[in-house]
Design a protein around this motif. Sequence first.
Motif, short mmCIF file in Angstrom:
data_model
loop_
_atom_site.label_atom_id
_atom_site.label_comp_id
_atom_site.label_asym_id
_atom_site.label_seq_id
_atom_site.Cartn_x
_atom_site.Cartn_y
_atom_site.Cartn_z
N ASN A 6 -41.40 101.63 -33.54
CA ASN A 6 -42.67 101.14 -34.08
C ASN A 6 -42.64 101.03 -35.61
OD1 ASN A 6 -45.22 100.08 -33.93
ND2 ASN A 6 -46.24 102.06 -33.93
N TRP A 7 -41.62 100.39 -36.10
CA TRP A 7 -41.48 100.14 -37.53
C TRP A 7 -42.77 99.50 -38.03
CZ3 TRP A 7 -39.47 95.22 -39.92
CH2 TRP A 7 -39.22 95.39 -41.29
N ASN A 8 -43.26 99.90 -39.19
CA ASN A 8 -44.59 99.48 -39.65
C ASN A 8 -44.74 97.97 -39.79
OD1 ASN A 8 -43.05 99.19 -41.93
ND2 ASN A 8 -44.37 100.39 -43.24
N THR A 18 -43.55 93.79 -29.62
CA THR A 18 -43.77 94.92 -28.73
C THR A 18 -42.73 95.98 -29.08
OG1 THR A 18 -44.63 93.52 -26.98
CG2 THR A 18 -43.72 95.64 -26.30
N THR A 19 -43.13 97.25 -29.02
CA THR A 19 -42.22 98.30 -29.48
C THR A 19 -42.43 99.60 -28.71
OG1 THR A 19 -41.41 99.42 -31.47
CG2 THR A 19 -43.76 99.10 -31.32
N ARG A 22 -41.93 106.64 -30.97
CA ARG A 22 -41.58 108.05 -30.75
C ARG A 22 -42.42 108.91 -31.68
NH1 ARG A 22 -35.24 108.59 -31.55
NH2 ARG A 22 -35.64 107.42 -33.42
N ASN A 23 -42.69 110.13 -31.26
CA ASN A 23 -43.39 111.09 -32.11
C ASN A 23 -42.33 111.79 -32.95
OD1 ASN A 23 -44.60 113.40 -33.20
ND2 ASN A 23 -46.05 113.54 -31.50
N MET A 24 -42.16 111.31 -34.18
CA MET A 24 -41.10 111.83 -35.05
C MET A 24 -41.36 113.29 -35.44
SD MET A 24 -38.97 109.48 -34.98
CE MET A 24 -37.78 109.98 -36.21
N ASN A 53 -42.64 109.09 -25.09
CA ASN A 53 -42.66 107.89 -25.91
C ASN A 53 -43.86 107.07 -25.50
OD1 ASN A 53 -40.08 108.21 -27.30
ND2 ASN A 53 -39.18 107.94 -25.28
N LYS A 54 -44.23 106.13 -26.33
CA LYS A 54 -45.39 105.29 -26.05
C LYS A 54 -44.98 103.83 -26.20
CE LYS A 54 -50.01 104.41 -27.89
NZ LYS A 54 -50.94 104.77 -28.96
N LEU A 55 -45.29 103.01 -25.18
CA LEU A 55 -45.04 101.58 -25.25
C LEU A 55 -46.25 100.90 -25.87
CD1 LEU A 55 -43.27 99.12 -24.54
CD2 LEU A 55 -44.47 99.05 -22.33
N ILE A 56 -46.03 100.17 -26.95
CA ILE A 56 -47.10 99.44 -27.61
C ILE A 56 -46.86 97.96 -27.34
CG2 ILE A 56 -48.21 98.91 -29.80
CD1 ILE A 56 -47.24 101.67 -30.76
N VAL A 57 -47.67 97.38 -26.46
CA VAL A 57 -47.50 96.00 -26.04
C VAL A 57 -48.18 95.08 -27.04
CG1 VAL A 57 -47.95 94.32 -24.22
CG2 VAL A 57 -47.37 96.68 -23.63
N ARG A 58 -47.39 94.14 -27.55
CA ARG A 58 -47.91 93.13 -28.47
C ARG A 58 -47.58 91.75 -27.90
NH1 ARG A 58 -45.83 96.85 -32.83
NH2 ARG A 58 -47.63 98.11 -33.43
#
Length: 69
Positions: A6-8, A18-19, A22-24, A53-58
């Motif tokens: 999930n690079w900013n 979509t990315t 991870r909870n760094m 982990n979390k899937l962020i759908v774009r």
Amino acid sequence: MIGFDNWNMSAYGNMKLTTVERNMGELAKEGTRVLLRQLEDGIIDHRRIYLDNKLIVRETVKDMREISR
């Protein structure tokens, strides 16, 4: 297309990527725990540690159920 971490910049630009996020903080905490056990107690930890982990759908994925209609 799916990115990782999930690079900013993933949500900006022409293609919102979509990315997987991870909870760094949790990753650093577990890594530190393993390292300290080895340094302080001589315990070498060979177990696997699974973190959520979390899937962020774009915009770079599509629901294939919509295509078949």
